[in-house]
Write a protein that holds these residues in place. Sequence first.
Motif, PDB file in Angstrom:
ATOM      1  N   LEU A  10       0.843  -1.185   0.000  1.00 27.32           N
ATOM      2  CA  LEU A  10       0.000   0.000   0.000  1.00 27.32           C
ATOM      3  C   LEU A  10       0.885   1.244   0.000  1.00 27.32           C
ATOM      4  CD1 LEU A  10      -2.627  -1.117   2.671  1.00 27.32           C
ATOM      5  CD2 LEU A  10      -2.682  -1.452   0.203  1.00 27.32           C
ATOM      6  N   GLU A  11       0.334   2.335  -0.449  1.00 29.49           N
ATOM      7  CA  GLU A  11       1.107   3.578  -0.487  1.00 29.49           C
ATOM      8  C   GLU A  11       1.153   4.205   0.893  1.00 29.49           C
ATOM      9  OE1 GLU A  11      -0.052   6.406  -3.501  1.00 29.49           O
ATOM     10  OE2 GLU A  11      -0.609   4.747  -4.838  1.00 29.49           O
ATOM     11  N   TYR A  12       2.322   4.759   1.208  1.00 29.42           N
ATOM     12  CA  TYR A  12       2.455   5.495   2.467  1.00 29.42           C
ATOM     13  C   TYR A  12       1.626   6.779   2.415  1.00 29.42           C
ATOM     14  CZ  TYR A  12       6.331   2.482   3.804  1.00 29.42           C
ATOM     15  OH  TYR A  12       7.093   1.407   4.155  1.00 29.42           O
ATOM     16  N   HIS A  13       1.253   7.261   3.583  1.00 38.66           N
ATOM     17  CA  HIS A  13       0.559   8.540   3.743  1.00 38.66           C
ATOM     18  C   HIS A  13      -0.791   8.547   3.024  1.00 38.66           C
ATOM     19  CE1 HIS A  13       4.973  10.057   3.939  1.00 38.66           C
ATOM     20  NE2 HIS A  13       4.613   9.490   5.076  1.00 38.66           N
ATOM     21  N   ARG A  14      -1.368   7.365   2.936  1.00 37.32           N
ATOM     22  CA  ARG A  14      -2.686   7.287   2.296  1.00 37.32           C
ATOM     23  C   ARG A  14      -3.575   6.356   3.113  1.00 37.32           C
ATOM     24  NH1 ARG A  14      -3.866   5.171  -3.789  1.00 37.32           N
ATOM     25  NH2 ARG A  14      -6.110   5.121  -3.510  1.00 37.32           N
ATOM     26  N   LEU A  15      -4.832   6.734   3.247  1.00 32.78           N
ATOM     27  CA  LEU A  15      -5.770   5.994   4.087  1.00 32.78           C
ATOM     28  C   LEU A  15      -6.510   4.942   3.257  1.00 32.78           C
ATOM     29  CD1 LEU A  15      -6.547   6.282   7.071  1.00 32.78           C
ATOM     30  CD2 LEU A  15      -8.348   7.862   6.375  1.00 32.78           C
ATOM     31  N   TYR A  16      -6.623   3.757   3.824  1.00 34.99           N
ATOM     32  CA  TYR A  16      -7.348   2.680   3.144  1.00 34.99           C
ATOM     33  C   TYR A  16      -8.414   2.118   4.070  1.00 34.99           C
ATOM     34  CZ  TYR A  16      -3.462   2.626  -0.185  1.00 34.99           C
ATOM     35  OH  TYR A  16      -2.533   2.975  -1.121  1.00 34.99           O
ATOM     36  N   VAL A  17      -9.507   1.690   3.507  1.00 34.85           N
ATOM     37  CA  VAL A  17     -10.572   1.047   4.277  1.00 34.85           C
ATOM     38  C   VAL A  17     -10.911  -0.263   3.571  1.00 34.85           C
ATOM     39  CG1 VAL A  17     -12.965   1.242   5.106  1.00 34.85           C
ATOM     40  CG2 VAL A  17     -11.515   3.283   4.992  1.00 34.85           C
ATOM     41  N   PRO A  18     -11.049  -1.344   4.309  1.00 36.93           N
ATOM     42  CA  PRO A  18     -11.347  -2.623   3.641  1.00 36.93           C
ATOM     43  C   PRO A  18     -12.792  -2.652   3.119  1.00 36.93           C
ATOM     44  CG  PRO A  18     -11.389  -2.905   6.024  1.00 36.93           C
ATOM     45  CD  PRO A  18     -10.947  -1.499   5.785  1.00 36.93           C
TER      46      PRO A  18
END
Lengths: 493, 292
Positions: free
Chosen positions: B22-30
Amino acid sequence: MVDLHPALFIKMSNMKFSFRKRGNDMKRWLFYVLLIPLPLYAADSADKIEYSGYVKTETWIKNYNDQEHLSLSSWKNTVDVALQYTMSDKWTFFFHPRYFYDAAYSLRTDYNSYYDKNQESMGNTQRTEWLRDCYFDYTSPQLDLRLGKQQVVWGMADGIPLLDRVMPFDLSYYWLPDFADIRIPLWMMKMEYSPKVDSTLQLLVIPDFEASRSAPPHAPFAFKSFNDFDSFRNFNAAIGGTTDLRLYQPAKQFKNSRVGVRWRSMVGNLEYTFNWLYGYSTNAYTYTDSFFPTPNPFDPPFIGDYQFSRRHKLMQMMGFSFNRSFVERGPLEGLTIRGEFAYLKDEPTYYGTEGSRQSTEPSDKYAYVLGFDKNFFTNWLFSVQFAQFIHEDADRPGNLQILNAYTYGTMEKIENTLTLKIATDFLHERLQPEVLVIYGDDNDGRISFKTKYELRDNLWLTLGYHHFWGSVWGSNGQFRNNDQIVFEAKYTY
Amino acid sequence: MKWGTLIVVFILCIFAVEALPLEYHRLYVPASGMSAGEIMEIAYHNKYSLFAKDFQQEGNVFYVDPSGFTRKRIWERLRIVEGDKGDISYKDLIAITYPTEVKGLAVLTWTYKDYQKDQEVWLWIPSLKKARKISASEDDDAFMGSDLTVEEVSTRRFEDETYELKGEDAFKGYTLEETGEMKAQGAPCFIIECRPKKSHWYYDKRVVWVDKSHGGIIFEEYYDKTGRKFKTVSREWDLIDVNGQRYPTQISLECKDLRTNHRTTILMSNTRYDQGIDEQNFTVKALMRSRW
């Protein structure tokens, strides 16, 4: 063995006090300047003030391992407080006094005891050592400045001070206490400049001077050379000779400041430093300035009028240190290797025959230590160090041998030391036992056990045992009849 | 044909476990439809707050034995997430502020992006007044004397386990023993079974509940080789608004050792993100600033 021999504790009749007074005046004014505004700080804002401290009692009992009885060596009671005032994002003031009183020196009344004599120098805090820290801190991303009384530590070895020689040492209890308590703080300026992340140039300017010190003759950890000197002085006086000892310390003038530079950086995950220190040695070295034999009925040739001096000499130290942890998968994974090297130029060295110092000459010395640390069996730390001390004795007078400064025992040109520390914990780190073994040439060594137990958040108990062995001329062996059981209770706030 | 099938299966297997970074400094939600690996990668991303540039938090730690006797520690934690600029993923600094006996003890750790590398660790030791490089702790050692292992707190990586999605359900809730409050009751979750790749490890499998709303793990059960459950870890999350984004943030953690009935509870507070903390605060020089 590197000579780390502190000043003798003999009352001097001819001490040069003029420079001392000037130095004390300067320190007193600096101290007032730092402390007078304290109530103003406090009134300003309580949440900017943080404090903590402790009261501690520790009892040292000499074990029954010689002809003498079990005896109380020390009952030391300590009060410590540390106070921090955050003045702004960048400026902080830190003040840390400590005082102790050793009740053993007023309790011991046994016949022939030297305890009464030692009350003055062992019974309570000495000199300016009650003030452990008193400094202003300036911190910014690239530049840190610490101005005031403080400790500076160099080197990566544990318990073997090769590069760690910026501060004088208090060896009243040999090398047994924590090193933060062994070092004697000094008034100085420490500047750290980081031209890039993980690289720092440290500059030290130390106008203050304190001599290293050790226990007075016949205290529990008095060095054999000091005890023998005291006995000799008494014997010489009884037959009609005189023994005069003068102490020469560098005047506390800015031009006599010690200067230190350290460059610390990383190449990959190898961390290294280069160190340089120049100035007067914190150790004093004994010289025989004059001797006039006195005819006496027993006719030993060494009876007479002696003029000795203890002098701090200009010298320099250069060295480097490094460490590296093996973080990659493989057989070395989890291993940390540490090392340091020191070159001491023109450090005074004692020469003579066993038990008799006959000459003090400058010589160059090299010393290095390699350390290996690894955890095994989940939480057992094993730390091994190997150190070697090499005397470059080109100026060795005649056939005299190099002497151990603690005992005046003879030494080899190359001395080796091996240390092993094993530490673990139980009961969720509530119980923390450790053992330290130090083994030197000629079967000289000590083993120290220590177990710390957290009774409450603020109440900690420690039980320890120190066992020494070896020849009486060895650094540790001189205390072979001086095993100690130590119990400590500490209440913190 | 047979070899071709094998290669395809092999490639599919790799992607099932080793999801794309995943990319750093980025928010992810499943989201539903994701594989177990993808969900767990987001869970790790959140656990180490890799979505943020930096992070600061205070923790109150309670060690409670079966009789109720409690010991306490307070720490301050700083983290900087390096992003794509080097081989370090993030740097952590933890300093103990209570009790006085260990006040000032500070640990600086650098975690590599390469999951096969151990952390670099330095320690500030107040009794020596010295910063010291130390060997990384064994992963199964207790973390600072707690019921959590070093691995559970800081060294376990996404690549260390295999994952299997067991289902989706509303979580039954757990009681935070330190406060007696019921937490996370009815939270929609993914249920994932994780097995360590190491053989003979201190656990055989763990079952985790990942909150669908933010991707944080809210509950874990640890099982040994006999199938006996021996430990539970519960985590409470809050969503903190930072520049219009809602950062998932752990605000409590409780670990119970079911064999000894000893527990460790950590209550976190004063969480701050993206303050622009300078990287110089994660150096040995910064460790040496310690005054205690």
